[in-house]
Scaffold this active site. Structure first.
Site: not given
Length: 994
Positions: A303, A692
């Site tokens: 990224d 998450d």
């Protein structure tokens, strides 16, 4: 005419028929499900080659005698007709041979529309007609399974079938001898808490009313937090897997392997903070898994678009050609070279091959050379050239501007000729860097994971996804097989959205000063959740069902039909709407709205549930299957949309590989997610830095359950920041994410009640994950109270009676008994429990406090907080980073608490010495609470002092300043001491005869 007693096909209602040799035709030898040859052939043409009842695969030679007329092995409708200029390619079911391009626009949509939707609707029409036939002969069908003679069943059973019918996993409940006393003590503690609060509230301390009220409020919050944490641990369980049974069922000798393919995701951002060598070890451990190579694909997300990551991955791919065959030849563990060669064990143990020593030495030499090359790249990357990085062919690196660059995909392994040194095929290895442009929200790690979901769906489309952080390597080469024992079990895996493994860490000091191992959470709390609806998703070491990520509900999810909604109760009288003729029309409208709202609130993010299609009529079905509806959900990629409909994964056969790469580049463009459900209802969910917890919560609200898998050998291991400052910033990030969820629409306090699919104890656990940072406010107040009492001579508890003494003693005993019994059934050590308690206080009075304020600033005022990635590499000296102290404002509150309590203890003893022996009794309770605070903050004090008392001067200055100001203001205000009227003093003095 049908013979009486002959088995009837469960699908079409016709006779099952006989084989050419005169024997009864049996499609499935596992459950003897009655199905005729014609229906089996139809199912084969549709690509469904497994039993409708037990999901066992059909025998591949079942239709061999009729192969010329009815060739088996058909496939579902594919996108091959829409790929421009298709050419014959050596592409298997998972498209392992593709070329690479850097950036290109997708041209997959033609003007005439996509006939795949028309074909798919026609396919469901056929299924509807078959369903009508089955309904017409339903009575005959119900008795069909019992009509197969037992003698015929015995003859059809194959050798080893008994093993094939064994379960792949089992639940091992906790012993009643351990669990019953544990639950009894919890109930007893609840009762004692009720009596304790009754005493505390009914016996105020008038001389220190403010302190008393503050302490009672704090204690009530602590009790509430304990309930949230304790009751989700009510029914802990263990699980056991049977890997031999898995192999016997899906890896039969002489037959193709039927284990499910898995796509691995590895995420990295900054190679200077997440060393490429650590990421490389993670990748190498994945490529060397004990799993069929054609079933493994590894996607590495960069990224940060760093050329260092790209070049180091290229070097890793070359080294993998030597490393992978070495690991599989000698079955070594772990299969990450850095950690394998650093093991302090006798590597000759259990190694009988005489060539092992020679090959191991050669491999270690190759690895050291590989490390030198990678470290040289890191050294060169420390200073970026003014003109930017240049690739070997002289072209500028596309990612020189990390905030404005095209999407990049490079397939390093998996191409034709990508073989290891033994000539065997290697797993696929793909480098992915999604497109980034100014003005677009990229959503950090969650956005990168969603880009990998789409890329992998286009290129390989494995039905399962395993995501790992770059510093978490595979420690157990059979970890994926452990997960498949749950996911591929037809009885267990249908409703499982993910299998979560516990996190284990390397490089932590023996005493685990800052509770980095988090053993209490992973070995106690997660086992408790596994007995309810499954563990929470913790961000790494998790195997996902791809369909769950797409927002579909589980197959066994209870459906809400229109008939049931139309008979809803009247909102006025509570009875059926038909009892109110004057409001019948309104009731019908309300029922329709209830139905729509329920379908919306049931959190089926995709337009429909695959297993509810038959509940809709023809018009609704075609509407649901419209291409526009899918594009609004999944984005403008017909290839990706079709992949979402393949429950068992795989990509269309005979696909133009270059077209797949074009489409993969298209789905990682920065504008692809605009006006779609990505990050809202499907994929990793946006809106929190702890994506998450949010992602797992959404799945379980849809009705999915998760599984907690704890193999004897830890599946994955990672590295943790053992430095005090880095550890606190890591905890700060987690707590900030919890505050963001608390302030969002996804808060478990009010979200997901529509379908009633999230169990109440599971909801309590999720509520606990988002409210725990707020405990910092009462915790800081409670830690200040002992010092205030010692400085003022007041106390929060009145003189104890016999009953009060019994209550306090009972409360302390119940706390100790709960902990002891919890240790008994979980196997956690008492030192781990104590470290967890200590860091609960340390984190609560520092990182959690800052997270609360920063969370409110971010969510309410729009002030965002950027976090840097904590360094993962330690110093050369063992645990050298443990003693490093970095300046951070998070250190100020706990340091202040330490100084104030130490000053309070000194002042308390001085006051007792001045007043005499009668003051020592009241002093005991005050000093006890002060030492409780100091003991819990002791690891923080050790970390603050460092190895050589190296404490940042600014921390000491700020802490002493705050403590001094607080003490001076307190002495000046003296709020808890009764005020004396000066006139009364004057009157008293005047009455004295001088």
């Amino acid at each position: 005419m049908m013979e009486p007693g002959a088995p009837v096909c469960d699908t079409c209602g016709e006779a099952v028929g006989l084989k050419p040799n005169g024997e009864l035709f049996v499609a499935c030898h596992e459950c003897n499900f009655p199905m005729c040859r014609s229906c089996v052939e139809y199912e084969a043409k549709e690509g469904r080659k497994e039993c409708l009842r037990c999901s066992s695969p059909y025998d591949e030679h079942l239709l061999d005698d009729d192969a010329d007329q009815n060739p088996p092995g058909g496939s579902r409708s594919t996108m091959a007709a829409h790929l421009s200029d298709p050419q014959p390619q050596d592409v298997g079911i998972h498209a392992r041979h593709v070329s690479t391009v850097s950036t290109i626009d997708s041209e997959m949509n033609d003007e005439s529309g996509n006939p795949i939707w028309k074909n798919r609707v026609e396919s469901w029409k056929d299924k509807k007609n078959n369903k009508k036939k089955k309904g017409a002969k339903n009575n005959k069908t119900e008795q069909a399974p019992a009509e197969i003679p037992p003698e015929q069943q015995m003859e059809d059973k194959q050798p080893g079938e008994a093993l094939m019918q064994q379960p792949l996993s089992e639940i091992v409940p906790m012993s009643r001898n351990k669990l019953t006393p544990y639950r009894a003590v919890i109930i007893m503690r609840l009762v004692i808490l009720g009596l304790f609060f009754h005493y505390r509230i009914t016996n105020p301390v008038d001389s220190a009313f403010g302190l008393w009220l503050t302490s009672v409020i704090c204690e009530i919050w602590f009790a509430f937090s304990w309930v949230l944490d304790q009751f989700p641990k009510w029914s802990p369980i263990n699980r056991v897997t049977y890997l031999d049974t898995l192999s016997a069922r899906f890896e039969r000798p002489g037959e193709p392997c039927e284990l499910a393919p898995v796509d691995f995701f590895v995420s990295t951002v900054d190679p200077l903070k997440e060393p490429p060598l650590i990421t490389a070890n993670t990748v190498l451990s994945i490529l060397a898994l004990d799993y069929p190579v054609e079933k493994v694909s590894c996607y590495v997300s960069d990224d940060g678009a760093a050329m260092l990551s790209f070049e180091s991955l290229a070097e890793t791919a070359e080294f993998a050609r030597k490393w992978v065959p070495f690991c599989k030849k000698y079955s070594i563990e772990p299969r990450a070279p850095e950690f394998y060669f650093s093991q302090k064990i006798d590597y000759l143990k259990d190694k009988v091959q005489p060539s092992f020593v020679k090959e191991r030495r050669a491999m270690k030499r190759d690895y050291e050379e590989y490390k030198i090359r990678v470290n040289a790249m890191v050294a060169r990357a420390q200073k970026t050239p003014e003109e930017g990085w240049t690739m070997q062919d002289g072209t500028p690196w596309p990612g020189n501007n990390t905030r404005d660059h095209p999407g990049m995909i490079q397939v390093f392994l998996g191409n034709t000729g990508a073989r290891d040194t033994d000539g065997n095929e290697l797993p696929r290895l793909v480098y992915v860097s999604r497109e980034k442009r100014p003005g677009y929200q990229h959503h950090k790690k969650a956005g990168a994971e969603n880009a990998l979901v789409r890329v992998s769906a286009v290129l390989t489309n494995a039905p399962y996804i395993l995501n790992l952080d770059c510093d978490h390597y595979v420690n157990n080469s059979k970890a994926v097989r452990e997960a498949m024992c749950f996911l591929m079990d037809p009885q267990v895996g249908r409703d499982v959205c993910y299998v979560q493994f516990p996190q284990r860490f390397d490089g932590i000091d023996k005493s685990d000063r800052y509770a980095n191992r988090n053993v209490v959470f992973f070995d106690v709390n997660m086992k408790g959740l596994d007995g309810i609806q499954g563990p929470v998703y913790v961000g790494t070491g998790c195997v996902f069902n791809r369909q769950a990520l797409y927002g579909y509900g589980p197959p066994s999810m209870p459906t809400l039909t229109k008939s049931s909604s139309s008979s809803s109760s009247c909102s006025w009288c509570g009875c059926c709407s038909c009892c109110c003729p004057t409001k019948k029309k309104k009731a019908e409208l309300d029922a329709t709205e209830v139905y729509k709202d329920a379908k919306r609130e049931e959190l089926n993010a995709a337009i429909f549930n695959l297993h509810e299609i038959d509940n809709y009529d023809e018009y609704e079905r075609s509407m649901l299957m419209s291409q526009r509806s899918f594009e609004k959900t999944f984005g403008l990629s017909s290839v990706f949309i079709e992949s979402t409909l393949m429950e068992n994964g795989g990509v269309p056969e005979s696909v133009n590989s270059s077209a797949l790469i074009k489409e993969a580049i298209h789905v990682i463009s920065c504008s692809y997610e605009e006006k779609t459900e990505w990050g809202k209802e499907i994929g990793w969910i946006y809106g929190s830095v702890t994506e998450d917890i949010l992602t797992g919560f959404k799945m379980q609200c849809r009705g999915w359950r998760s599984i907690y898998c704890m193999p004897l050998r830890p599946a994955f291991k990672g590295s943790a920041p053992i430095n005090l400052s880095d550890r606190l910033h890591q905890v700060l990030r987690w707590a900030l994410g919890s505050v963001e969820i608390f302030l969002s629409r996804h808060c478990p306090l009010w979200y997901g009640f529509g379908g009633g699919r999230l169990k109440w104890l599971q909801r309590l656990a999720y509520i606990n994950t988002i409210v725990y940072p707020f405990t910092s406010l009462p915790l800081i107040a409670y830690c200040l109270i002992p010092a205030i009492c010692l400085l003022t001579g007041k106390f929060i508890i009145p003189t104890l009676s016999n009953l009060a003494s019994v209550l306090f003693l009972g409360l302390f005993m119940s706390i100790i008994l709960t902990a002891v019994l919890e240790l008994r059934w979980s196997g956690v050590g008492i030192e781990d429990l104590w470290r967890n308690e200590q860091f609960w206080v340390i984190g609560g009075v520092s990182a959690h406090l800052f997270a609360v304020f920063q969370g409110f600033l971010k969510m309410l005022a729009g002030i965002d907080t950027n976090f840097t990635v904590t360094a993962k590499a330690a110093e050369d000296a063992e645990f050298g980073e443990l003693y490093m102290v970095k300046w951070t404002t998070v250190l100020i509150p706990p340091t202040t608490l330490l100084i104030v309590n130490i000053v309070g203890v000194v002042a308390g003893f001085s006051d007792a010495l001045n007043k005499g022996y009668e003051a020592w009794g009241p002093l005991f309770g005050k000093v006890f609470f002060a030492f409780w605070v100091i003991l819990h903050l002791y690891p923080f004090l050790k970390g603050l002092m460092g190895r050589q008392n190296r404490t940042p001067t600014i921390v000491v200055l700020w802490s002493v300043l705050l403590a001094s100001v607080f003490s001076l203001v307190w002495v000046k205000i003296n709020p808890f001491v009764n005020k004396v009227d000066p006139m009364e003093i004057a009157g008293t003095c005047s009455s004295i005869d001088c």
